[in-house]
Design an enzyme around this catalytic site. Structure first.
Site, PDB file in Angstrom:
ATOM      1  N   GLU A  91       0.793  -1.223   0.000  1.00 36.12           N
ATOM      2  CA  GLU A  91       0.000   0.000   0.000  1.00 36.12           C
ATOM      3  C   GLU A  91       0.828   1.278   0.000  1.00 36.12           C
ATOM      4  O   GLU A  91       0.420   2.282  -0.568  1.00 36.12           O
ATOM      5  CB  GLU A  91      -1.014   0.002   1.142  1.00 36.12           C
ATOM      6  CG  GLU A  91      -0.448  -0.054   2.534  1.00 36.12           C
ATOM      7  CD  GLU A  91      -1.544   0.118   3.578  1.00 36.12           C
ATOM      8  OE1 GLU A  91      -2.139   1.210   3.619  1.00 36.12           O
ATOM      9  OE2 GLU A  91      -1.822  -0.820   4.349  1.00 36.12           O
ATOM     10  N   SER A 148      -8.157   5.095   8.265  1.00 38.01           N
ATOM     11  CA  SER A 148      -8.691   4.662   9.556  1.00 38.01           C
ATOM     12  C   SER A 148      -7.643   4.929  10.626  1.00 38.01           C
ATOM     13  O   SER A 148      -7.920   5.446  11.694  1.00 38.01           O
ATOM     14  CB  SER A 148      -9.001   3.171   9.537  1.00 38.01           C
ATOM     15  OG  SER A 148      -9.700   2.831   8.384  1.00 38.01           O
ATOM     16  N   SER A 154      -0.432   6.681   8.724  1.00 34.91           N
ATOM     17  CA  SER A 154       0.954   6.309   8.446  1.00 34.91           C
ATOM     18  C   SER A 154       1.719   7.560   8.059  1.00 34.91           C
ATOM     19  O   SER A 154       1.203   8.390   7.325  1.00 34.91           O
ATOM     20  CB  SER A 154       1.029   5.310   7.283  1.00 34.91           C
ATOM     21  OG  SER A 154       0.919   3.999   7.770  1.00 34.91           O
ATOM     22  N   ARG A 208       8.779   4.274   6.251  1.00 30.15           N
ATOM     23  CA  ARG A 208       7.659   4.601   7.124  1.00 30.15           C
ATOM     24  C   ARG A 208       8.267   5.034   8.448  1.00 30.15           C
ATOM     25  O   ARG A 208       8.927   4.256   9.123  1.00 30.15           O
ATOM     26  CB  ARG A 208       6.761   3.373   7.311  1.00 30.15           C
ATOM     27  CG  ARG A 208       5.517   3.653   8.144  1.00 30.15           C
ATOM     28  CD  ARG A 208       4.654   2.397   8.249  1.00 30.15           C
ATOM     29  NE  ARG A 208       3.378   2.632   8.899  1.00 30.15           N
ATOM     30  CZ  ARG A 208       3.185   2.557  10.220  1.00 30.15           C
ATOM     31  NH1 ARG A 208       4.196   2.285  11.018  1.00 30.15           N
ATOM     32  NH2 ARG A 208       1.991   2.765  10.747  1.00 30.15           N
TER      33      ARG A 208
END
Lengths: 611, 437
Positions: free
Chosen positions: B205, B259, B262, B274
Site C-alpha cells: 500500500e 482509519s 501512516s 515509514r
C-alpha cells in the site's frame, strides 16, 4: 495504639467526617515550622518541616594511655536528647481537606510561620479556605517549577526512587540504583493534559512540548462513554476490558500481519475503529480499555519523539494519570518499548505524587536550605509505595486508608559517593535483592520476626531507669511487625528490599519510640573485650608470613561479621554457649571455596600492588 | 509473489469450467474446504521453497501467461482497475477508454461493455457505492489510450457483496488482473479466489500510495494544480487556498490519514521509509463520534462537527491559567486537556452532540498535527503532504492542520494537501497493472 480522636463536627457530610489517628498522620505538628501545600484535581499533599527531639547514644572514650586497668570501661555511652529536622508529607483526598486543615490548626502550637506555599491546580480554588482555616497567607508557586524541584530532590536523596515496571514479572518493580549525576532527563507529567519537560540542571529546565490528550481526556471521554464518574473506577473498568472488540487491529484489515513493515496482526491500526457503527453495543470495560490504550500509546509515542529529538534516554513519568496505577504504568511502558524498540525505558517514581508539594516546600525553605543537606527516607514514618493504590489493595480503600505519608530525616552531613569506588554508579552495596529472591526474602523476614522478642527485651533492658520503656518497646514491636508484614505482601514498598533496609527499618522504628540503641550495653561489653584482645590478635597476625596473614585477616573479617549481622544461626550459638568466642567462630567457618569466593582473585590483585 | 499465490493448475481448470458453464451456485462447502486444504499445503511448500524460483513462478501461473498472450501493443486487456481496500473504505479507480474504435466496440465482450456502462452511467452503486464525479480526470492518456479516470468508493464492510457481484458478472472470464492494495488485498484474497474465481495481484500500500501521489500530481487535475496549500493559515480572514507546485518534492513527509495514520519520509520516487504511525486516525474520529453522538456515517459526524463548538468540551489553557501561560509560551486558546471539561458531571450533562463531534475532530486532528510536526523535526523535513480520506469534505481538519503546522513551527513547516485525498493507493495499483515493476 493510641486512642483515636474523632474530629469533624456534625455539620459535615459523611464524606468529610473522618477519624484521624493523630499519632500517625499529622505527626509532630506541635513542632511544625513551615508549610506547603499542593492541591491537585483530586488529591491534596500537605508538606511541613518539623524538628524532632529524640534520644541518641553518644560515645565518649577515656584516655587509657599507660594504664592497665582491667575493670574500668574503655569508653562511656550516654543517652542524650538531640533535635533533628524532619520533612513530613501527607497525601489525602480533596474531600477531606477541610477536616484536615481544622486538625492541623487545632494541633499547631508554636509556629512562627506566616505563609503557606501553595501549588497545584486547586491552590487557587482553596485559597480562601486555607487562609481562613490556617490563618496563613497563601503564597502561590508555579506548578511546573515545583514539580521539577521536587523531582530533583527525590532523585538525589532517595535511593531506589525510580523504577521500571514489568507486568507479571517477579518482582514487578525494578528499582534503579541512584545515579550521582541525575541530569539531563525528560519528565513527562500526565495531568489533565501532558507536559514534556527537559531538565538540564537544578535550575535549568524547559517545557519542550506537550499534548492535550492526557488524564483529563481519559477521565472526560471515559465518563462520557461509560457513564462512570470516578477516575479510579474507569481504570478498574479498563483493567477488566478487551480492547480488541472496539479497536481495529492490523489483522482486521490485513487478515494477518503487515509483514513487510513488521507490523504484527495484533497491533492497533485504528483506535475505536470498530465502533464506527450505530447498531452495535460495546461494553464499558472494553471501551475503557481501548481508551486507555489509545491515550497511553499516544503519550508514549510523543515522549519517544521528544526523547529522540533531544537525545535523552532517561524519561520519567508522573502525574495523576500514573499515580502508581499498575495498569497505566504497564500501558505506558508497553508503548515506550514499542516505539523506541527498547532503547528508552519508561521510569516511574516512588514518590511521584509528592513532587509538587516537595518543590513548593523547598521554595519556601530557602533559608534553611534543605538542598545543602542529605535527606533519608524514614521507613518508620512513610507508608511505602502503593499503600493506597486501589489496584493493589481495593479492600484498604477505607476512609482512614486514604492517607499516605512520606517522612524524610535530615542527615548530619551531605552524603557523597565513596571516592575509592571504581565506578560509583554501578556499585551496589547489597549482595542480595530480596525482592527478586522469594526464598531468601522469606528467610530474612522470618529471621527478623523471630528476633523481635529479643530486640524488645534488649530495648527494655537498655533503659532500666525509664518507667515507660516497656510500653514504648511494645509499641515498637507492633510497628516493626506491621512493617515486616507489609513487606511480606509488598516487598517493593520501600524500593529494593535488602537485609540492610530491614535493619534500617528496625532502627527507624526503634528511634521512633526513643530507643537509640538497645544493644549499646552489649556492644560496650563486647567492645571492651575486643579492644583488650586487639593487641594480641595484631601480634599473632604479624607473626604470620604474608600469604597466611592475608588469609587470617579475611577469616577474621568473616568471623567478625557473623557476630555483627546477628544472624539467627549465630544468635542461637551465642544463646546456648556464652563462652563462644572469636576463635570458636573462626573454627566454625567453612572450608573454602565459600559461597561467594573471590579470595584468590583478591590475593592476585593484592600481590601486584605489593610488588 | 506469484508463485506463492498461484492456484494449482488442475483446480483452476475445474473452477473455470464451472463458471464458464454458467453454474451460478456457490461452491459447495466440500469443495471450498478442499481448496482451503490445498492452499494450506501450497503455502507450506512456498514457504519452504522460499517463494520459489522465478522460473517456477512463470510456469505455474497460467493466468499470467494467458494475459501476456492476449496483450496487444504491450497493454493489458480492459477493464483497467486499481483497487485499494482499506480498513473502512474501498477505493476503486476505473479507466474508461474514450477512444474505442468501432471495430474494437464490436469485439468488446458483453461483460466488459456492461461493466463500462454500469460504472460510467451511474454515480451511485447499490446503497453505499459512490462515484466522486468531481474528481474525475478527463482526457487522460494512459498507456497510449485516451479516456477518463473514475473514482469510486464504498465501505469495506460491503466487500462480500462486491465480490458476489464480480462472480455474478463473470468478471473472471475477462482474464484481467485485478490489482489490489491495502490490507484488504490480503484479507479478502481467499474470498476473491473462492467466491469469484478471481486472482488478485497484491501490491504494497505504501508503494502504491507514493506512486499514485507522484502520478496524479504530474498529470494535474484537469488542467489545475492537484496540490494546494493555505496562504496565511493562522489568519482566518486572510487564509486562502493556493495552488502549489510539487514538481521538485523531495524530501517530503507524506501523512496518510485513513482509519489509522501512516507517516512516510519520501526521499526520491523509490526511496522512502515509514517513520511511524498512529492509531488515532479517521477511524477513531468516526468510532468515537458514533459512540458519543449515535451517528453512523462520516458525513453525519462531520456535519455535526461543523455546527459544534469544541471549547465547551475541551479544557483550554485559559480555563486553567486565566489567560496565556506565558512562562511556557502557551496561548490561552490552546487546548490544555482534550475533553478535560467532561471530567465535570454538570458539564457532561449539559453538553450537546455537535460539540462532542467537534471536540473529537479537533482532538484527532491536532494530535496528528503534533506527531507529524515531531516527525518532521526528527527527519529534518519541512514539507508535509497530508492525504487520506479523513480529509474528504473535511475543510475543518484541513485548515486546522495548516494552522497547526504553521503556528507551532513558527512558519517553518508547510502543510500541503492533494485534491484526490484518499485515492492515491488505488491509482498506484492501477499504474502497477499498466507498468509492472
Amino acid at each position: 495504639m493510641a486512642a483515636c480522636s474523632r474530629i469533624g463536627g456534625g455539620g459535615h457530610s459523611m464524606d468529610k467526617s473522618i477519624t484521624l489517628p493523630p499519632d500517625e498522620i499529622f505527626r509532630n505538628l506541635e513542632n511544625a515550622k513551615r508549610f506547603a501545600i499542593d492541591i491537585g484535581g483530586s488529591l491534596t499533599k500537605l508538606a511541613y518541616y518539623s524538628t524532632v527531639q529524640h534520644k541518641v547514644a553518644k560515645v565518649r572514650s577515656f584516655d587509657h594511655t599507660g594504664k592497665e586497668t582491667e575493670d574500668e570501661p574503655l569508653y562511656e555511652i550516654s543517652v542524650q536528647e538531640e533535635i533533628t529536622a524532619r520533612l513530613h508529607f501527607i497525601k489525602f483526598e480533596n474531600a477531606y481537606i477541610e477536616t484536615c486543615l481544622d486538625f492541623v490548626k487545632d494541633h499547631l502550637v508554636n509556629t512562627e510561620t506566616k505563609v503557606i506555599k501553595a501549588t497545584g491546580g486547586g491552590a487557587h480554588k482553596f485559597k480562601d479556605l486555607l487562609e481562613k482555616k490556617l490563618k496563613l497567607k497563601v503564597d502561590k508557586e508555579d506548578e511546573m517549577s515545583c514539580l521539577i524541584k521536587g523531582c530533583n530532590f527525590v532523585l538525589k536523596n532517595i535511593p531506589h526512587e525510580a523504577f521500571v515496571y514489568v507486568k507479571h514479572a517477579e518482582p514487578e518493580f525494578r528499582f534503579q540504583t541512584t545515579h550521582p549525576d541525575i541530569f539531563p532527563y525528560l519528565l513527562i507529567n500526565i495531568g489533565s493534559g501532558v507536559s514534556i519537560v527537559k531538565v538540564e540542571s537544578e535550575d535549568k529546565f524547559e517545557r519542550i512540548g506537550g499534548s492535550s490528550i492526557g488524564g483529563g481526556t481519559f477521565w472526560g471521554l471515559g465518563a462520557l462513554l461509560t457513564k462512570t464518574k470516578r477516575f479510579d473506577e474507569l481504570l478498574q473498568l479498563a483493567s477488566r476490558g478487551q480492547h480488541t472488540s472496539v479497536d481495529m487491529l492490523v489483522k482486521d484489515i490485513y487478515g494477518g500481519a503487515y509483514g513487510s513493515l513488521g507490523l504484527t496482526g495484533d497491533l492497533i491500526a485504528s483506535s475505536f475503529g470498530k465502533s464506527a457503527t450505530a447498531d452495535k453495543e460495546f461494553s464499558k470495560e472494553d471501551m475503557a480499555k481501548s481508551l486507555l490504550h489509545m491515550i497511553s500509546n499516544d503519550i508514549g509515542q510523543l515522549a519517544c519523539l521528544y526523547a529522540k529529538l533531544h537525545n535523552l534516554s532517561r524519561v520519567y513519568f508522573g502525574g495523576f494519570f500514573i499515580r502508581g496505577h499498575p495498569v497505566t504504568m504497564h500501558t505506558i511502558t508497553y508503548s515506550i518499548n514499542f516505539f523506541t524498540k527498547g532503547e528508552v525505558q519508561a521510569l516511574f517514581l516512588r514518590h511521584e505524587g509528592y513532587l509538587g508539594a516537595i518543590g513548593a516546600f523547598l521554595k519556601g525553605a530557602e533559608e534553611d536550605n534543605p538542598n545543602q543537606y542529605s535527606w533519608g527516607e524514614n521507613y518508620a514514618g512513610s507508608s511505602g509505595l502503593m499503600s493506597v493504590s486501589p489496584d493493589m489493595f481495593p479492600m484498604q480503600r477505607t476512609r482512614s486508608g486514604t492517607f499516605d505519608m512520606l517522612e524524610m530525616d535530615r542527615l548530619e552531613r551531605q552524603l557523597v559517593n565513596l571516592p575509592l569506588l571504581l565506578d560509583s554508579s554501578s556499585y551496589i552495596p547489597d549482595t542480595m535483592d530480596l525482592t527478586e529472591d522469594a526464598m531468601a526474602r522469606e528467610y530474612w523476614l522470618s529471621c527478623f520476626e523471630e528476633a523481635l522478642d529479643g530486640v524488645v527485651k534488649r530495648a527494655v533492658a537498655s533503659q532500666p531507669d525509664l518507667q515507660d520503656a516497656r510500653e514504648r518497646a511494645e509499641k515498637f514491636r507492633l510497628k516493626y511487625r506491621h512493617k515486616l508484614q507489609t513487606l511480606r505482601h509488598q516487598p517493593c514498598a520501600y524500593g529494593s528490599l535488602t537485609v540492610r533496609s530491614l535493619l534500617d527499618t528496625r532502627e527507624h522504628c526503634l528511634n521512633e519510640f526513643n530507643f537509640p540503641d538497645p544493644y549499646s550495653q552489649i556492644k560496650q561489653r563486647e567492645n571492651d573485650l575486643a579492644l583488650r584482645y586487639f593487641q594480641k590478635v595484631v601480634r599473632s597476625v604479624e607473626m604470620l608470613n604474608w600469604e597466611d596473614r592475608q588469609f587470617a585477616l579475611v577469616k577474621g573479617l568473616l568471623a567478625g561479621n557473623m557476630f555483627d549481622w546477628g544472624a539467627k544461626a549465630v544468635s542461637d550459638v551465642l544463646e546456648t554457649d556464652p563462652a563462644f568466642g572469636f576463635d570458636e567462630a573462626k573454627r566454625q567457618l567453612q572450608e573454602r571455596p565459600w559461597l561467594v569466593d573471590s579470595y584468590s582473585k583478591w590475593i592476585e590483585r593484592l600481590k601486584i600492588i605489593v610488588e | 509473489m506469484n508463485g506463492y499465490h498461484s492456484p494449482d493448475e488442475g483446480d483452476t481448470e475445474t473452477g473455470k469450467e464451472e463458471t464458464a458453464g454458467g453454474k451460478q451456485q456457490r461452491p459447495s462447502k466440500e469443495s471450498a474446504s478442499r481448496t482451503k486444504a490445498a492452499d494450506g499445503a501450497e503455502n507450506a511448500v512456498a514457504a519452504a521453497a522460499g517463494g520459489g524460483t522465478p522460473r517456477d513462478r512463470l510456469a505455474s501461473n497460467s493466468r499470467t501467461r494467458q494475459r501476456i498472450d492476449s496483450l496487444k501493443k504491450n497493454r493489458p486487456p480492459f477493464p483497467w482497475f486499481g483497487m485499494d481496500i482499506g480498513g473502512t473504505l474501498v477505493k476503486l479507480v476505473y479507466f474508461e477508454p474514450k477512444d474505442i474504435t468501432a471495430e474494437e466496440e464490436q469485439e468488446e465482450v458483453e461483460n466488459l461493455k456492461s461493466i463500462r456502462k454500469y460504472l460510467t452511467s451511474n454515480v451511485a452503486y447499490g446503497s453505499t457505492g459512490i462515484r466522486d464525479v468531481h474528481l474525475e480526470l478527463k482526457d487522460l492518456t494512459l498507456c497510449g489510450r485516451k479516456g477518463n479516470l473514475h473514482f469510486i468508493r464504498f465501505p469495506t464492510q460491503d466487500m462480500p457483496a462486491f465480490i458476489q457481484m464480480g462472480r455474478d458478472k463473470h468478471f473472471s472470464s475477462l482474464h484481467t488482473t485485478l490489482c489490489a492494495t491495502g490490507g484488504g488485498a490480503y484479507k479478502f484474497e481467499p474470498d476473491f479466489r473462492e467466491m469469484a474465481d478471481l486472482q488478485l495481484l497484491k501490491l504494497d500500500e505504501l508503494d502504491c500510495l507514493i506512486k499514485g501521489v507522484l502520478y496524479i500530481d504530474s498529470v494535474k487535475f484537469n488542467g489545475h494544480s492537484e496540490c494546494y496549500y493555505f496562504e496565511n493559515p493562522t489568519d482566518p480572514v486572510q487564509c486562502q487556498k493556493k495552488p502549489y507546485n510539487l514538481e521538485n518534492p523531495y524530501p517530503l513527509l507524506l501523512v496518510n490519514i485513513g482509519s489509522g495514520v501512516s507517516i512516510l519520509a519520501v526521499y526520491s520516487k523509490d526511496n522512502y521509509k515509514r517513520v511511524t504511525g498512529t492509531s488515532l486516525g479517521g477511524g477513531t474520529f468516526l468510532g468515537l463520534c458514533c459512540l458519543l453522538t449515535g451517528c453512523s456515517t462520516f458525513e453525519e459526524a462531520l456535519e455535526m462537527a461543523t455546527r459544534g463548538e469544541s471549547t465547551t468540551v475541551d479544557k483550554l489553557v485559559r480555563d486553567i491559567y486565566g489567560g496565556d501561560y506565558e512562562r511556557f509560551g502557551l496561548p490561552g486558546w490552546a487546548v490544555a486537556s482534550s475533553f478535560g471539561n467532561m471530567m465535570c458531571k454538570e458539564k457532561r450533562e449539559s453538553i450537546c452532540k455537535e460539540d462532542l463531534a467537534r471536540a473529537t475532530l479537533v482532538t484527532i486532528t491536532n494530535n496528528i498535527g503534533s506527531i507529524t510536526r515531531m516527525c518532521a523535526l526528527n527527519e529534518n523535513i519541512d514539507r508535509v503532504v497530508f492525504v487520506g480520506n479523513f480529509l474528504r469534505i473535511n475543510t475543518l481538519s484541513v485548515k486546522l492542520l495548516a494552522y497547526a503546522m504553521d503556528y507551532w513551527s513558527k512558519g517553518q513547516l508547510k502543510a500541503l494537501f492533494l485534491e484526490h485525498e484518499g485515492y492515491f493507493g488505488s491509482v498506484g495499483a492501477l499504474l502497477e497493472l499498466l507498468n509492472p515493476t
